[in-house]
Design an enzyme around this catalytic site. Structure first.
Site, mmCIF file in Angstrom:
data_model
loop_
_atom_site.group_PDB
_atom_site.id
_atom_site.type_symbol
_atom_site.label_atom_id
_atom_site.label_comp_id
_atom_site.label_asym_id
_atom_site.label_seq_id
_atom_site.Cartn_x
_atom_site.Cartn_y
_atom_site.Cartn_z
ATOM 1 N N ASN A 60 0.842 -1.211 0.000
ATOM 2 C CA ASN A 60 0.000 0.000 0.000
ATOM 3 C C ASN A 60 0.872 1.255 0.000
ATOM 4 O OD1 ASN A 60 -2.119 -1.789 0.292
ATOM 5 N ND2 ASN A 60 -2.466 -1.362 2.461
ATOM 6 N N ASP A 64 -1.273 4.142 5.424
ATOM 7 C CA ASP A 64 -0.290 3.768 4.396
ATOM 8 C C ASP A 64 -0.208 4.847 3.316
ATOM 9 O OD1 ASP A 64 0.061 1.369 5.748
ATOM 10 O OD2 ASP A 64 -1.518 0.375 4.593
ATOM 11 N N SER A 100 -8.562 4.040 -3.452
ATOM 12 C CA SER A 100 -8.613 5.496 -3.633
ATOM 13 C C SER A 100 -7.292 6.155 -3.248
ATOM 14 C CB SER A 100 -9.780 6.099 -2.851
ATOM 15 O OG SER A 100 -9.700 5.722 -1.496
#
Ligand code: RIB
Length: 301
Positions: free
Chosen positions: A41, A248, A287
């Site tokens: 991530n 993250d 996103s």
């Protein structure tokens, strides 16, 4: 270059009316599968924020490996140092409630077999090494020592909490990012704070003159300290769908900004914007914002 040395997972996500208590079963309608893992991530977030990123870690030889790497590949992250080992790709089982809060259980799989030798010759002066706590402690410790020897900068994200053992490594890193719970654990490991300590108290315990120390506070933004300078950054108001991966996204965007030479204040704001934007869809990577979206939101911070 940004070198992310960390975990790669596949996330199985269930939307729940509320998160379960120990011993309880809570039923949701269906599950969705997303790429995840704190290391992956953060690598994706750094790449989307404009950084040049190499991921070093492992996936298994199972059907989860390809979907776990798909977003990284699309974003141009260098995956030439991701090893495919016999065994299972890491898995996270994630419940998300109606307010976007989550509960995460991980099975490490081959993430537990990642070793610091894979970094040999890969961390050089001017690189920024980004680490989290989803690998075993020994490779993290060795990676920090290797970066020190090669004069690379180190960003340590003390997530997830309850990993333990990181407190003694804090003084060897250039940038420390912890949420409030992780910061409290680090401070307690150093024998210096109780559960009622404020974020500013924790910052006092964990900061040092030559380290950027950041305590993220979710919807309340962050506090940070570097030398004598103390920052408080407010998070912009957004509609939260899923907070998974927000920390993250913060770390990845912060790393990208620092790696390109942005000043600390700008880097903290870009991280904050990325963390907020990352809450707008289900899935840790869904996103994760690009640099244009980050720049636009920074204007409101
Ligand atoms: O920080 C969120 C991540 O934690 C998820 O993607 C999951 O894989 C766990 O590692």
């Amino acid at each position: 270059m940004i070198i992310v040395f960390g975990s790669i997972n596949l996330d199985l996500v269930v939307a729940l009316p509320r998160l379960p208590q120990p011993g309880e079963t809570v039923v949701g309608p269906d599950h969705q599968t997303f790429a995840g893992g704190k290391g992956a991530n953060q690598a994706l977030a750094a790449a989307r924020a404009g950084g040049r990123v190499r991921m070093i870690g492992a996936v298994g030889n199972d059907a989860h490996a390809a979907p776990a790497l798909a977003n990284l590949e699309k974003a141009g992250v260098d995956l030439s140092h991701v090893r495919h080992l016999p065994g299972s790709t890491g898995i996270a089982m994630i419940g998300v409630d109606a307010a976007g809060e989550n509960l995460i259980m991980c099975a490490s799989g081959v993430n537990a077999r990642v070793v610091a030798d894979w970094l040999q010759g890969e961390v050089r002066e001017h690189d920024l090494l980004v680490l989290q706590r989803e690998l075993a402690l020994e490779p993290i410790e060795k990676a920090i020592a290797m970066a020190r020897r090669n004069r690379a900068r180190v960003l340590l994200n003390a997530a997830p909490s309850a990993g333990g053992g990181l407190a003694r490594l804090v003084d060897d890193v250039d940038i420390l990012v912890a949420n409030r719970q992780e910061a409290a654990e680090l401070a307690a490991e150093r024998g210096k704070a109780d559960a009622s300590a404020s974020p500013e108290d924790l910052l006092g315990v964990l900061s040092s003159p030559d380290r950027l120390t950041v305590i993220t506070l979710g919807g309340d933004g962050l506090v940070a300290r570097e030398g004598d300078i103390l920052w408080r950054v407010k998070a912009p108001k957004i509609d939260v769908v899923d907070t998974t991966g927000a920390g993250d996204a913060f770390v990845g965007a912060l790393a990208a900004a620092l790696d390109r030479g942005a000043d600390t204040e700008r880097a903290l704001k870009e991280g904050t914007a990325a963390g907020a934007l990352a809450c707008q869809a289900t899935g840790a990577q869904t996103s994760s914002p690009d640099k244009a979206a980050i720049a636009a939101l920074v204007e409101r911070i």
